[in-house]
Structures are given as structure tokens and as C-alpha cells.
Scaffold this motif. Structure first.
Motif, PDB file in Angstrom:
ATOM      1  N   THR A 196     -48.080  -5.432 -68.448  1.00 50.32           N
ATOM      2  CA  THR A 196     -49.116  -4.409 -68.333  1.00 50.32           C
ATOM      3  C   THR A 196     -48.580  -3.147 -67.668  1.00 50.32           C
ATOM      4  O   THR A 196     -47.629  -3.195 -66.896  1.00 50.32           O
ATOM      5  CB  THR A 196     -50.333  -4.929 -67.528  1.00 50.32           C
ATOM      6  N   LEU A 197     -49.214  -2.042 -67.974  1.00 48.25           N
ATOM      7  CA  LEU A 197     -48.935  -0.772 -67.307  1.00 48.25           C
ATOM      8  C   LEU A 197     -50.111  -0.359 -66.412  1.00 48.25           C
ATOM      9  O   LEU A 197     -50.120   0.735 -65.864  1.00 48.25           O
ATOM     10  CB  LEU A 197     -48.642   0.321 -68.340  1.00 48.25           C
ATOM     11  N   GLU A 198     -51.112  -1.254 -66.310  1.00 51.41           N
ATOM     12  CA  GLU A 198     -52.294  -1.029 -65.477  1.00 51.41           C
ATOM     13  C   GLU A 198     -52.534  -2.260 -64.600  1.00 51.41           C
ATOM     14  O   GLU A 198     -53.597  -2.889 -64.670  1.00 51.41           O
ATOM     15  CB  GLU A 198     -53.522  -0.760 -66.368  1.00 51.41           C
ATOM     16  N   PRO A 199     -51.561  -2.646 -63.778  1.00 48.34           N
ATOM     17  CA  PRO A 199     -51.690  -3.891 -63.007  1.00 48.34           C
ATOM     18  C   PRO A 199     -52.736  -3.802 -61.891  1.00 48.34           C
ATOM     19  O   PRO A 199     -52.987  -2.731 -61.343  1.00 48.34           O
ATOM     20  CB  PRO A 199     -50.295  -4.072 -62.409  1.00 48.34           C
ATOM     21  N   VAL A 200     -53.316  -4.961 -61.578  1.00 50.60           N
ATOM     22  CA  VAL A 200     -54.227  -5.101 -60.445  1.00 50.60           C
ATOM     23  C   VAL A 200     -53.628  -6.168 -59.534  1.00 50.60           C
ATOM     24  O   VAL A 200     -53.345  -7.275 -59.982  1.00 50.60           O
ATOM     25  CB  VAL A 200     -55.644  -5.505 -60.904  1.00 50.60           C
ATOM     26  N   TRP A 201     -53.426  -5.807 -58.263  1.00 44.15           N
ATOM     27  CA  TRP A 201     -52.831  -6.740 -57.303  1.00 44.15           C
ATOM     28  C   TRP A 201     -53.838  -7.198 -56.256  1.00 44.15           C
ATOM     29  O   TRP A 201     -53.928  -8.376 -55.979  1.00 44.15           O
ATOM     30  CB  TRP A 201     -51.631  -6.107 -56.597  1.00 44.15           C
ATOM     31  N   ASN A 202     -54.516  -6.270 -55.605  1.00 38.75           N
ATOM     32  CA  ASN A 202     -55.408  -6.589 -54.489  1.00 38.75           C
ATOM     33  C   ASN A 202     -54.717  -7.471 -53.451  1.00 38.75           C
ATOM     34  O   ASN A 202     -55.263  -8.488 -53.015  1.00 38.75           O
ATOM     35  CB  ASN A 202     -56.710  -7.238 -54.980  1.00 38.75           C
ATOM     36  N   GLU A 203     -53.519  -7.074 -53.051  1.00 41.01           N
ATOM     37  CA  GLU A 203     -52.749  -7.813 -52.053  1.00 41.01           C
ATOM     38  C   GLU A 203     -52.627  -6.986 -50.779  1.00 41.01           C
ATOM     39  O   GLU A 203     -52.377  -5.785 -50.831  1.00 41.01           O
ATOM     40  CB  GLU A 203     -51.360  -8.154 -52.589  1.00 41.01           C
ATOM     41  N   SER A 204     -52.792  -7.665 -49.641  1.00 42.57           N
ATOM     42  CA  SER A 204     -52.792  -6.978 -48.345  1.00 42.57           C
ATOM     43  C   SER A 204     -51.550  -7.311 -47.527  1.00 42.57           C
ATOM     44  O   SER A 204     -51.044  -8.440 -47.593  1.00 42.57           O
ATOM     45  CB  SER A 204     -54.040  -7.361 -47.558  1.00 42.57           C
ATOM     46  N   PHE A 205     -51.108  -6.313 -46.755  1.00 46.26           N
ATOM     47  CA  PHE A 205     -49.907  -6.425 -45.934  1.00 46.26           C
ATOM     48  C   PHE A 205     -50.183  -5.789 -44.571  1.00 46.26           C
ATOM     49  O   PHE A 205     -50.979  -4.860 -44.466  1.00 46.26           O
ATOM     50  CB  PHE A 205     -48.729  -5.706 -46.603  1.00 46.26           C
ATOM     51  N   THR A 206     -49.505  -6.271 -43.550  1.00 45.49           N
ATOM     52  CA  THR A 206     -49.644  -5.728 -42.204  1.00 45.49           C
ATOM     53  C   THR A 206     -48.267  -5.334 -41.693  1.00 45.49           C
ATOM     54  O   THR A 206     -47.298  -6.079 -41.866  1.00 45.49           O
ATOM     55  CB  THR A 206     -50.285  -6.772 -41.264  1.00 45.49           C
ATOM     56  N   PHE A 207     -48.205  -4.157 -41.075  1.00 45.56           N
ATOM     57  CA  PHE A 207     -46.947  -3.633 -40.551  1.00 45.56           C
ATOM     58  C   PHE A 207     -47.125  -3.205 -39.097  1.00 45.56           C
ATOM     59  O   PHE A 207     -48.109  -2.531 -38.771  1.00 45.56           O
ATOM     60  CB  PHE A 207     -46.488  -2.408 -41.349  1.00 45.56           C
ATOM     61  N   ALA A 208     -46.180  -3.563 -38.248  1.00 42.33           N
ATOM     62  CA  ALA A 208     -46.114  -3.015 -36.894  1.00 42.33           C
ATOM     63  C   ALA A 208     -45.387  -1.675 -37.001  1.00 42.33           C
ATOM     64  O   ALA A 208     -44.280  -1.612 -37.527  1.00 42.33           O
ATOM     65  CB  ALA A 208     -45.360  -3.962 -35.976  1.00 42.33           C
ATOM     66  N   VAL A 209     -46.013  -0.625 -36.540  1.00 43.82           N
ATOM     67  CA  VAL A 209     -45.437   0.712 -36.603  1.00 43.82           C
ATOM     68  C   VAL A 209     -45.001   1.104 -35.194  1.00 43.82           C
ATOM     69  O   VAL A 209     -45.817   1.135 -34.276  1.00 43.82           O
ATOM     70  CB  VAL A 209     -46.451   1.733 -37.165  1.00 43.82           C
ATOM     71  N   ASN A 210     -43.713   1.364 -35.045  1.00 42.41           N
ATOM     72  CA  ASN A 210     -43.142   1.689 -33.734  1.00 42.41           C
ATOM     73  C   ASN A 210     -42.383   3.009 -33.787  1.00 42.41           C
ATOM     74  O   ASN A 210     -41.191   3.057 -33.544  1.00 42.41           O
ATOM     75  CB  ASN A 210     -42.211   0.561 -33.276  1.00 42.41           C
ATOM     76  N   GLY A 211     -43.080   4.067 -34.156  1.00 42.70           N
ATOM     77  CA  GLY A 211     -42.473   5.379 -34.200  1.00 42.70           C
ATOM     78  C   GLY A 211     -42.113   5.858 -35.600  1.00 42.70           C
ATOM     79  O   GLY A 211     -41.810   7.031 -35.791  1.00 42.70           O
ATOM     80  N   GLU A 212     -42.141   4.971 -36.592  1.00 40.85           N
ATOM     81  CA  GLU A 212     -41.874   5.410 -37.967  1.00 40.85           C
ATOM     82  C   GLU A 212     -43.011   6.320 -38.422  1.00 40.85           C
ATOM     83  O   GLU A 212     -44.154   6.147 -38.009  1.00 40.85           O
ATOM     84  CB  GLU A 212     -41.758   4.210 -38.920  1.00 40.85           C
ATOM     85  N   ASP A 213     -42.701   7.280 -39.280  1.00 42.75           N
ATOM     86  CA  ASP A 213     -43.734   8.218 -39.701  1.00 42.75           C
ATOM     87  C   ASP A 213     -44.037   8.175 -41.198  1.00 42.75           C
ATOM     88  O   ASP A 213     -44.829   8.968 -41.689  1.00 42.75           O
ATOM     89  CB  ASP A 213     -43.375   9.639 -39.279  1.00 42.75           C
ATOM     90  N   LYS A 214     -43.414   7.235 -41.925  1.00 43.45           N
ATOM     91  CA  LYS A 214     -43.643   7.156 -43.365  1.00 43.45           C
ATOM     92  C   LYS A 214     -43.797   5.711 -43.821  1.00 43.45           C
ATOM     93  O   LYS A 214     -43.112   4.808 -43.347  1.00 43.45           O
ATOM     94  CB  LYS A 214     -42.488   7.785 -44.125  1.00 43.45           C
ATOM     95  N   LEU A 215     -44.694   5.518 -44.787  1.00 46.90           N
ATOM     96  CA  LEU A 215     -44.814   4.267 -45.528  1.00 46.90           C
ATOM     97  C   LEU A 215     -44.110   4.494 -46.852  1.00 46.90           C
ATOM     98  O   LEU A 215     -44.393   5.479 -47.546  1.00 46.90           O
ATOM     99  CB  LEU A 215     -46.283   3.917 -45.771  1.00 46.90           C
ATOM    100  N   HIS A 216     -43.171   3.635 -47.198  1.00 56.01           N
ATOM    101  CA  HIS A 216     -42.400   3.760 -48.432  1.00 56.01           C
ATOM    102  C   HIS A 216     -42.943   2.784 -49.462  1.00 56.01           C
ATOM    103  O   HIS A 216     -43.203   1.621 -49.150  1.00 56.01           O
ATOM    104  CB  HIS A 216     -40.920   3.467 -48.174  1.00 56.01           C
ATOM    105  N   LEU A 217     -43.082   3.274 -50.684  1.00 53.41           N
ATOM    106  CA  LEU A 217     -43.659   2.494 -51.768  1.00 53.41           C
ATOM    107  C   LEU A 217     -42.790   2.665 -52.998  1.00 53.41           C
ATOM    108  O   LEU A 217     -42.446   3.795 -53.356  1.00 53.41           O
ATOM    109  CB  LEU A 217     -45.063   3.035 -52.033  1.00 53.41           C
ATOM    110  N   LYS A 218     -42.418   1.550 -53.609  1.00 51.97           N
ATOM    111  CA  LYS A 218     -41.616   1.609 -54.820  1.00 51.97           C
ATOM    112  C   LYS A 218     -42.210   0.643 -55.841  1.00 51.97           C
ATOM    113  O   LYS A 218     -42.449  -0.523 -55.520  1.00 51.97           O
ATOM    114  CB  LYS A 218     -40.175   1.214 -54.513  1.00 51.97           C
ATOM    115  N   VAL A 219     -42.504   1.139 -57.039  1.00 53.26           N
ATOM    116  CA  VAL A 219     -42.990   0.290 -58.124  1.00 53.26           C
ATOM    117  C   VAL A 219     -41.791  -0.074 -58.988  1.00 53.26           C
ATOM    118  O   VAL A 219     -41.029   0.801 -59.403  1.00 53.26           O
ATOM    119  CB  VAL A 219     -44.079   0.989 -58.966  1.00 53.26           C
ATOM    120  N   LEU A 220     -41.635  -1.379 -59.226  1.00 50.63           N
ATOM    121  CA  LEU A 220     -40.487  -1.881 -59.982  1.00 50.63           C
ATOM    122  C   LEU A 220     -40.949  -2.702 -61.172  1.00 50.63           C
ATOM    123  O   LEU A 220     -42.036  -3.294 -61.157  1.00 50.63           O
ATOM    124  CB  LEU A 220     -39.610  -2.742 -59.068  1.00 50.63           C
TER     125      LEU A 220
END
Length: 126
Positions: free
Chosen positions: A47-71
């Protein structure tokens, strides 16, 4: 400096560009704040229109960007379908985000870009 807990739900993607010569792509998302702690969604096949509805949690300690890559998952490897970064300073100041994030075209070669990913995020300051 951004410090706290970031909760991200990768909801879906739309208008992805097909990277497979035969058949449809099998997209998944790799997501991280710190490149040493990458997380990823499940692969959604054909598909080119995927649905995930998946959740993630990140500890942020000074980082200023969330990086996202679709593969695109292939038998031997994965091909990039697009990537982007999200400014965490904006998310931290508002406390939440719910919207479509564009995957820009590489080097501005296409005005259409590489599609969009729907993200829901909340940020709890430490």
C-alpha cells in the motif's frame, strides 16, 4: 533546552511515492530522537496509504528534533521513501501536536514531495 517525555503516535501516511518496480511498496516508519535509540512501526504490505496507529515514548534530554524516515521493506534491504524532522521546541511549548507532516522531495526535484505522515504527539516537561 527541551527535557521531558515525548509520546508519539504514528497514525498513517498518504500520497507516498511507489519505490517498487513491480507491485506496491511495503512501508514502515523509523522514528527517533537519539539515533542510538531508534524505534519503528510494523510493515504494512502492498500500500501507499498505510495505517499504523502505533505509539512510541521517548525520553528527551536536550535533543531538539524528532527524526522520521519512511522506508519500503524489500526482501534484502529497505529503500527510503522520504524523511523529515519535527522541531521539538514547538511541540514542547504547545504540549501537543496532531497533524500531517510533509516528507519533502529530495533536493527540491519535485513540487509534490514524497507524501505525508499523520502524527499525534504530546510532551510532558520534566
Amino acid at each position: 533546552m527541551v527535557v521531558g517525555i515525548l509520546h508519539v503516535t504514528v497514525v498513517a501516511a498518504r500520497n507516498l511515492k511507489d519505490k517498487d518496480l513491480l507491485g506496491k511498496s511495503d512501508p514502515y516508519v523509523e522514528i527517533y530522537v537519539d539515533h542510538h535509540h531508534k524505534q519503528r512501526t510494523q510493515v504494512v504490505g502492498g500500500t501507499l496509504e498505510p495505517v499504523w496507529n502505533e505509539s512510541f515514548t521517548f525520553a528527551v534530554n536536550g535533543e531538539d528534533k524528532l527524526h522520521l524516515k519512511v522506508l519500503d521493506k524489500d526482501i534484502l534491504d529497505s529503500d527510503s521513501m522520504g524523511s523529515c524532522t519535527v522541531n521539538l521546541l514547538d511541540i514542547a511549548s504547545k504540549g501537543f501536536f496532531d497533524g500531517w507532516v510533509p516528507l519533502p522531495a529530495w533536493f527540491g526535484l519535485s513540487s509534490a514531495g514524497n507524501g505525508e505522515v499523520h502524527l499525534k504527539m504530546t510532551f510532558n516537561k520534566a
